[in-house]
Design an enzyme around this catalytic site. Structure first.
Site, PDB file in Angstrom:
ATOM      1  N   GLY A 174       0.644  -0.934   0.050  1.00 13.92           N
ATOM      2  CA  GLY A 174       0.043  -0.144   0.094  1.00 13.92           C
ATOM      3  C   GLY A 174       0.922   1.443  -0.159  1.00 13.92           C
ATOM      4  O   GLY A 174       2.060   1.215  -0.601  1.00 13.92           O
ATOM      5  N   GLY A 175       0.589   1.887   0.821  1.00  9.58           N
ATOM      6  CA  GLY A 175       1.442   3.397   0.934  1.00  9.58           C
ATOM      7  C   GLY A 175       2.303   3.767   1.518  1.00  9.58           C
ATOM      8  O   GLY A 175       3.410   4.562   1.181  1.00  9.58           O
ATOM      9  N   GLY A 195      24.134  13.503 -29.284  1.00  8.36           N
ATOM     10  CA  GLY A 195      23.773  13.612 -28.024  1.00  8.36           C
ATOM     11  C   GLY A 195      24.250  13.019 -26.393  1.00  8.36           C
ATOM     12  O   GLY A 195      25.005  14.006 -25.746  1.00  8.36           O
ATOM     13  N   ALA A 196      24.576  12.066 -26.450  1.00  3.94           N
ATOM     14  CA  ALA A 196      25.147  11.176 -25.719  1.00  3.94           C
ATOM     15  C   ALA A 196      26.396  11.706 -25.695  1.00  3.94           C
ATOM     16  O   ALA A 196      26.099  11.613 -24.070  1.00  3.94           O
ATOM     17  CB  ALA A 196      25.191   9.255 -26.001  1.00  3.94           C
TER      18      ALA A 196
HETATM   19  C1  HXC Z   1      -3.457  -4.588  12.164  1.00  4.52           C
HETATM   20  C2  HXC Z   1      -1.775  -6.003  11.710  1.00  4.52           C
HETATM   21  C3  HXC Z   1      -2.325  -5.946  10.095  1.00  4.52           C
HETATM   22  C4  HXC Z   1      -2.624  -4.782   9.486  1.00  4.52           C
HETATM   23  C5  HXC Z   1      -1.481  -7.612  10.393  1.00  4.52           C
HETATM   24  N1  HXC Z   1      -1.612  -7.175  11.159  1.00  4.52           N
HETATM   25  N2  HXC Z   1      -1.616  -6.510   8.921  1.00  4.52           N
HETATM   26  N3  HXC Z   1      -2.771  -5.286  12.178  1.00  4.52           N
HETATM   27  N4  HXC Z   1      -3.710  -3.946  10.951  1.00  4.52           N
HETATM   28  N5  HXC Z   1      -2.887  -3.221   8.464  1.00  4.52           N
HETATM   29  C6  HXC Z   1      -1.576  -8.327  12.448  1.00  4.52           C
HETATM   30  C7  HXC Z   1      -2.583  -9.713  11.857  1.00  4.52           C
HETATM   31  O1  HXC Z   1      -4.149  -9.298  12.205  1.00  4.52           O
HETATM   32  C8  HXC Z   1      -2.065 -10.671  13.164  1.00  4.52           C
HETATM   33  O2  HXC Z   1      -2.615 -10.480  14.306  1.00  4.52           O
HETATM   34  C9  HXC Z   1      -0.396  -9.931  12.856  1.00  4.52           C
HETATM   35  O3  HXC Z   1      -0.826  -8.888  12.467  1.00  4.52           O
HETATM   36  C10 HXC Z   1       0.660 -11.254  11.923  1.00  4.52           C
HETATM   37  O4  HXC Z   1      -0.658 -11.020  10.139  1.00  4.52           O
HETATM   38  P1  HXC Z   1      -0.770 -12.534   9.737  1.00  4.52           P
HETATM   39  O5  HXC Z   1      -1.962 -12.617   8.404  1.00  4.52           O
HETATM   40  O6  HXC Z   1      -1.436 -13.412  10.915  1.00  4.52           O
HETATM   41  O7  HXC Z   1       0.577 -12.584   9.131  1.00  4.52           O
HETATM   42  P2  HXC Z   1       0.953 -12.864   7.978  1.00  4.52           P
HETATM   43  O8  HXC Z   1       0.341 -14.230   7.259  1.00  4.52           O
HETATM   44  O9  HXC Z   1       1.945 -12.765   7.140  1.00  4.52           O
HETATM   45  O10 HXC Z   1       0.163 -11.389   6.622  1.00  4.52           O
HETATM   46  C11 HXC Z   1       0.978 -10.603   6.706  1.00  4.52           C
HETATM   47  C12 HXC Z   1       0.291 -10.246   6.213  1.00  4.52           C
HETATM   48  C13 HXC Z   1      -1.384  -9.960   6.329  1.00  4.52           C
HETATM   49  C14 HXC Z   1       0.175 -10.427   3.976  1.00  4.52           C
HETATM   50  C15 HXC Z   1       0.911  -8.585   6.199  1.00  4.52           C
HETATM   51  O11 HXC Z   1      -1.745  -9.606   7.671  1.00  4.52           O
HETATM   52  C16 HXC Z   1      -1.652  -8.657   5.019  1.00  4.52           C
HETATM   53  O12 HXC Z   1      -1.942  -8.955   4.647  1.00  4.52           O
HETATM   54  N6  HXC Z   1      -2.021  -8.196   6.491  1.00  4.52           N
HETATM   55  C17 HXC Z   1      -2.726  -7.099   5.622  1.00  4.52           C
HETATM   56  C18 HXC Z   1      -2.178  -5.806   5.442  1.00  4.52           C
HETATM   57  C19 HXC Z   1      -3.093  -4.687   4.593  1.00  4.52           C
HETATM   58  O13 HXC Z   1      -3.375  -4.464   3.363  1.00  4.52           O
HETATM   59  N7  HXC Z   1      -2.457  -3.296   4.734  1.00  4.52           N
HETATM   60  C20 HXC Z   1      -3.094  -2.287   4.248  1.00  4.52           C
HETATM   61  C21 HXC Z   1      -1.834  -1.336   3.619  1.00  4.52           C
HETATM   62  S1  HXC Z   1      -2.430  -0.151   2.926  1.00  4.52           S
HETATM   63  P3  HXC Z   1      -2.083 -11.368  15.094  1.00  4.52           P
HETATM   64  O14 HXC Z   1      -3.054 -10.494  16.809  1.00  4.52           O
HETATM   65  O15 HXC Z   1      -3.465 -12.466  14.945  1.00  4.52           O
HETATM   66  O16 HXC Z   1      -0.697 -11.904  15.792  1.00  4.52           O
HETATM   67  C22 HXC Z   1      -0.997   1.018   4.046  1.00  4.52           C
HETATM   68  C23 HXC Z   1      -1.720   2.257   3.650  1.00  4.52           C
HETATM   69  C24 HXC Z   1      -0.542   3.253   3.890  1.00  4.52           C
HETATM   70  O17 HXC Z   1      -1.205   0.444   4.844  1.00  4.52           O
HETATM   71  C25 HXC Z   1      -1.041   4.588   3.502  1.00  4.52           C
HETATM   72  C26 HXC Z   1       0.054   5.420   3.216  1.00  4.52           C
HETATM   73  C27 HXC Z   1      -0.523   6.277   2.940  1.00  4.52           C
END
Ligand code: HXC
Length: 519
Positions: free
Chosen positions: A172-173, A407-408
């Site tokens: 993501g971001g 040019g290069a």
């Molecule tokens: C809250 C999160 C989290 C998130 C993971 N966790 N991502 N909690 N917010 N964004 C937590 C899970 O609930 C879990 O908690 C622990 O972290 C480990 O995650 P798992 O899913 O069990 O691990 P894994 O299977 O290795 O998968 C990792 C992952 C997946 C691929 C990163 O967790 C995932 O897809 N997360 C969401 C990613 C996402 O879409 N993020 C937002 C991106 S947009 P527990 O308690 O069970 O240990 C963004 C915007 C930024 O970031 C903007 C900036 C401008």
């Protein structure tokens, strides 16, 4: 409640121990099973032993929507200062074992604090990224946290070196913080970066792509160019970061420190006496020249796997740290295209921002022709390199090893864009274009009526005449566009002497807010 001194000391040690456990033993084991170190293990392996001083280890998230069992001490990121090669650095390391290393308000505040510290004290900042991105439960507060970090990345740009290590997910971001930094390292097999993941892509474009193919270390080091370094393991990553830091200063306007070398300054480069072939069509490896000229054959190549028709990286000559930009005749004849122009331009700008002199080795037949390049905007991307060199005020030395056409020729650190010292080997050829192309244009009418042997003979004699007139460095030397024509074996000592002479270079530029580089 009053406590004995012993009790107070014990409480601190207990809290310290708790913070060191991150998300707990189970999650730490999971991290290890995936072939990843924990946030603290990473810091330990990267920095000089015993030098890490942690900040904010007892910070916790204040967001009510986070469940109690997710209130980890440190809020999923370890921050502090340490030394690497004896030089101070600031760093943060996201802890995937705490709520997936996700970024909430407190987590972001810790990162911002360490970035502010690095900026105020003019030391590099290193970020180790291993995070699920914006912490979903913290909503806009998490987004605001990213915004604060991005803003600081830009504020620090060109003032202190910023280095990003991608050691897990970065989606993501969140990818924009590393993208705003100077160097991105990615670890093979365990790190990935993308703006939208495979599931979203499937829904929107119906494309099937794996995480690895979409945003793994190979993709970003070879195809997109987002990552400057791809490493096989986290341990290799730490080694490379230490090596990189040994070439770059702590901040801009910092007096450069010499790099230790036992290499003799005044040795002849006998190995490369015949590296450049007489036949201008024959490829050769420019790296042979680089390795023989620099100290101890040590060259840290940046963007090694991307746009291989140009080479960029760090080295030293007689202990003076330099950046090297070199066309690579062994790949696509060393032609300039979109990717290589951007790669070199960014490197030149880094060196200029941090006062690192640049040595440019030139063997370039021109810009790559074709619709792919024109539609892709070679005009604007090529101009970035021209801009970067023209804007640079650091010492600039260039050596034309063979071709330098059109040019290069101008773009690749020519005298006309204020390179300080322009040299060429006797094999240097400075012309508008190569003999074959020139003859076809200039003598088209004379050749039109001829066929067979008569055509071949005429063409050969025209080419020979063109080569005699233009395919040499002496016309440019007569005009002062080259300062000297040198033998390849004289390269090292010449480069060293010029670097010493240029040590106090000062070049004034007209006052302006900033230029308008073609982005
Ligand atoms: C809250 C999160 C989290 C998130 C993971 N966790 N991502 N909690 N917010 N964004 C937590 C899970 O609930 C879990 O908690 C622990 O972290 C480990 O995650 P798992 O899913 O069990 O691990 P894994 O299977 O290795 O998968 C990792 C992952 C997946 C691929 C990163 O967790 C995932 O897809 N997360 C969401 C990613 C996402 O879409 N993020 C937002 C991106 S947009 P527990 O308690 O069970 O240990 C963004 C915007 C930024 O970031 C903007 C900036 C401008």
């Amino acid at each position: 409640m009053s406590q004995t001194l012993e009790g107070k000391r014990e409480l601190l040690l207990k809290l310290r121990h708790e913070s060191e456990l991150g998300g707990g033993e189970v999650r730490i084991s999971k991290q290890h099973e995936q072939g990843k170190y924990t946030a603290r293990e990473r810091i330990e392996r990267l920095v000089d032993p015993g030098t890490f001083l942690e900040f904010d280890r007892f910070v916790i998230s204040k967001t009510a929507s986070i469940s109690k069992d997710q209130h980890f001490l440190g809020d999923g990121v370890v921050t502090g200062i340490a030394a690497i090669n004896g030089q101070k650095v600031a760093l943060y390391s996201q802890d995937f074992t705490c709520v997936g290393g996700s970024l909430g308000a407190a987590h972001a505040k810790k990162i911002c604090k360490i970035m502010d510290f690095a900026l105020e004290n003019r030391i590099p900042v290193i970020g180790m990224n291993d995070s699920g991105g914006a912490r979903i439960q913290e909503g806009v507060e998490a987004l605001a946290g990213y915004g604060e970090i991005f803003y600081r990345n830009v504020k620090c740009s060109g003032v202190i070196p910023q280095i990003s290590l991608i050691m897990g997910p970065c989606a993501g971001g969140a990818v924009y913080s590393p993208a705003l930094t100077d160097f991105v390292f990615m670890v093979e097999g365990t790190s990935y970066m993308f703006v939208t993941g495979p599931d979203v892509i499937k829904t929107v474009t119906h494309e099937d792509v794996s995480k690895e193919t979409l945003g793994g270390a190979h993709t970003h080091s070879e195809t997109s160019g987002v990552a400057q370094f791809r490493v096989a393991s986290e341990d290799e990553c730490f080694e490379r970061v230490r090596e990189l830091l040994s070439y770059i200063p702590n901040a801009n306007f910092t007096k450069p420190t010499p790099k230790y070398t036992s290499d003799t300054i005044y040795r002849d480069n006998l190995k490369i006496k015949e590296t450049v072939p007489a036949n201008p069509k024959k490829p050769y490896d420019m790296k042979e020249i680089i390795f023989d000229v620099v100290d101890d054959a040590q060259f840290l190549e940046v963007h090694k796997d991307y746009a291989k028709n140009i080479i960029v990286g760090f080295a030293s000559v007689g202990g003076i740290k330099i950046g090297i930009v070199a066309n690579q005749p062994a790949v696509l004849a060393g032609v300039l295209d979109i990717a290589s122009s951007e790669k070199a331009a960014r490197f030149v700008r880094f060196c200029d921002a941090f006062d690192i002199p640049i040595l440019t080795l030139v063997d370039v037949p021109g810009f790559l022709p074709g619709t792919v390049q024109e539609y892709g905007g070679i005009i604007k991307h090529g101009s970035k390199l021209l801009y970067a060199y023209s804007e640079a005020t650091v010492p600039l030395i260039s050596i034309i090893t063979r071709k330098s056409y059109g040019g290069a020729y101008l773009v690749m650190a020519s005298k006309h864009i204020k390179t300080d010292v322009n040299l060429a080997y006797p094999t240097g050829e400075i012309a508008v274009m190569g003999a074959e192309g020139a003859i076809n244009i200039v003598y088209r009418h004379e050749l039109e009526g001829l066929a067979g042997k008569a055509f071949d003979d005429k063409k050969s004699s025209l080419i020979a005449k063109y080569e005699e007139d233009f395919a040499n460095p002496y016309r440019a030397a007569e005009l002062g566009f080259l300062d000297a024509v040198i033998l390849p074996e004289e390269t090292r000592k010449r480069v060293y002497e010029y670097l010493v002479a240029l040590k106090n270079k000062k070049q004034e530029k007209p006052k302006r807010k900033h230029g308008n580089i073609q982005l």
